[in-house]
Design an enzyme around this catalytic site. Structure first.
Site, mmCIF file in Angstrom:
data_model
loop_
_atom_site.group_PDB
_atom_site.id
_atom_site.type_symbol
_atom_site.label_atom_id
_atom_site.label_comp_id
_atom_site.label_asym_id
_atom_site.label_seq_id
_atom_site.Cartn_x
_atom_site.Cartn_y
_atom_site.Cartn_z
ATOM 1 N N ARG A 1 53.741 0.748 74.837
ATOM 2 C CA ARG A 1 54.866 0.728 73.905
ATOM 3 C C ARG A 1 54.879 -0.622 73.201
ATOM 4 N NH1 ARG A 1 55.896 4.595 77.446
ATOM 5 N NH2 ARG A 1 57.415 6.229 76.977
ATOM 6 N N HIS B 1 63.034 6.584 71.947
ATOM 7 C CA HIS B 1 62.290 7.360 70.957
ATOM 8 C C HIS B 1 63.078 8.597 70.528
ATOM 9 C CE1 HIS B 1 58.945 5.122 72.841
ATOM 10 N NE2 HIS B 1 58.273 5.337 71.724
ATOM 11 N N ASN C 1 61.507 5.363 64.266
ATOM 12 C CA ASN C 1 61.600 6.459 65.230
ATOM 13 C C ASN C 1 62.391 6.052 66.477
ATOM 14 O OD1 ASN C 1 60.887 9.055 66.412
ATOM 15 N ND2 ASN C 1 59.409 7.943 67.689
ATOM 16 N N ASN D 1 68.860 7.752 78.187
ATOM 17 C CA ASN D 1 67.432 7.763 77.879
ATOM 18 C C ASN D 1 66.584 8.102 79.097
ATOM 19 O OD1 ASN D 1 65.084 7.233 76.196
ATOM 20 N ND2 ASN D 1 64.881 5.303 77.279
ATOM 21 N N GLU E 1 63.278 16.367 77.215
ATOM 22 C CA GLU E 1 61.956 16.174 76.620
ATOM 23 C C GLU E 1 60.855 16.693 77.541
ATOM 24 O OE1 GLU E 1 62.881 12.180 73.921
ATOM 25 O OE2 GLU E 1 62.089 11.965 75.954
#
Length: 257
Positions: free
Chosen positions: A73, A105, A126, A135, A143
């Site tokens: 990252r 993200h 983004n 998160n 996700e």
């Protein structure tokens, strides 16, 4: 000088004032807000120069885009956006210590770790300051559930973005005006030979890390009402009621039933 296909698509969209038709968007990219649209191989997003974050991002997850090697990252300002319209890495200094946020993200890196353009998910266009509990809790769980569906062989289309319904905070070291989201939406869509199913979710920044994302499911219509977006502008009208007006379309596939 030759224009790229992406450039031509963006020009065509501007000329005809209709929904942008991009490979990352099923039934057209969202409409309803203005801003700079950035189309890349793995996602399409619309940047908001006022908030400094994307109003929406659309991406297409398949079995071939996921399960790549571990990726880094390394945060970068988006090279396609003017410096005055986006943030830069230094703006996030002390954000975690003061606000308890991560660089979250909108289009997850893990969903494109097996592509050559994975690093583009680290552009700050983004990224938003997303509460660590959200998160690293229900958001990442959703996700992961999307990737589970893709791993089964299904193509999955996702539209995600921020909500601005209450004041969350301000980045302590940012040197330009911005607005941090109060929450986020994510709409997950599949289209199998014209059979469209969708599930939509809205999660607030103050959600507990242990919260279950399944409990945050709403209709696509609610997402559209609260964001001012038309998520699938070219979806045939005869399908809208079943797809956008009801919950549960992909609940089972996402592990919620």
């Amino acid at each position: 000088m030759k224009k790229t296909l992406s450039s031509l698509l963006l020009i065509a969209s501007a000329l005809f004032s209709g929904p942008l038709l991009a490979a990352n968007c099923v039934y057209g990219c969202p409409t309803g807000k203005s801003g700079q649209v950035i189309e890349r191989s793995i996602y399409t997003l619309q940047n908001n120069a006022s908030t400094k974050f994307a109003d929406w991002a659309a991406y297409h997850v398949t079995a071939s885009t996921i399960d790549g090697p571990t990726r880094t990252r390394t945060w970068k300002a988006d090279p396609s956006i003017a410096a005055s319209a986006t943030l830069e890495p230094a703006d996030y200094t002390d954000a975690n210590a003061v606000l308890g946020t991560d660089r979250g993200h909108q289009v997850p890196l893990a969903s494109f770790s097996n592509t050559s353009d994975w690093a583009m998910t680290n552009y700050l266009s983004n990224i938003t300051p997303q509460a660590s509990n959200l998160n690293q809790g229900p958001w990442v769980d959703l996700e992961s559930a999307v990737r589970t569906v893709a791993r089964s062989g299904q193509d999955v289309y996702v539209v995600t973005g921020p909500l601005y319904e209450w004041y969350f905070g301000t980045l302590p070291q940012a040197d330009e005006a911005h607005t941090i989201p109060s929450g986020y939406f994510k709409v997950v869509i599949t289209d199998v030979n014209g059979w469209v199913e969708a599930s939509a979710f809205i999660m607030e920044q103050d959600m507990a890390r242990s919260a279950n994302f399944c409990a945050t499911e709403v209709t696509v219509n609610e997402v559209e009402s609260r964001t001012g977006l038309n998520i699938m502008p070219t979806l045939p009208s005869y399908k809208e009621s079943a797809v956008e007006g009801q919950t549960g379309g992909l609940s089972a596939a996402l592990g919620c039933k």
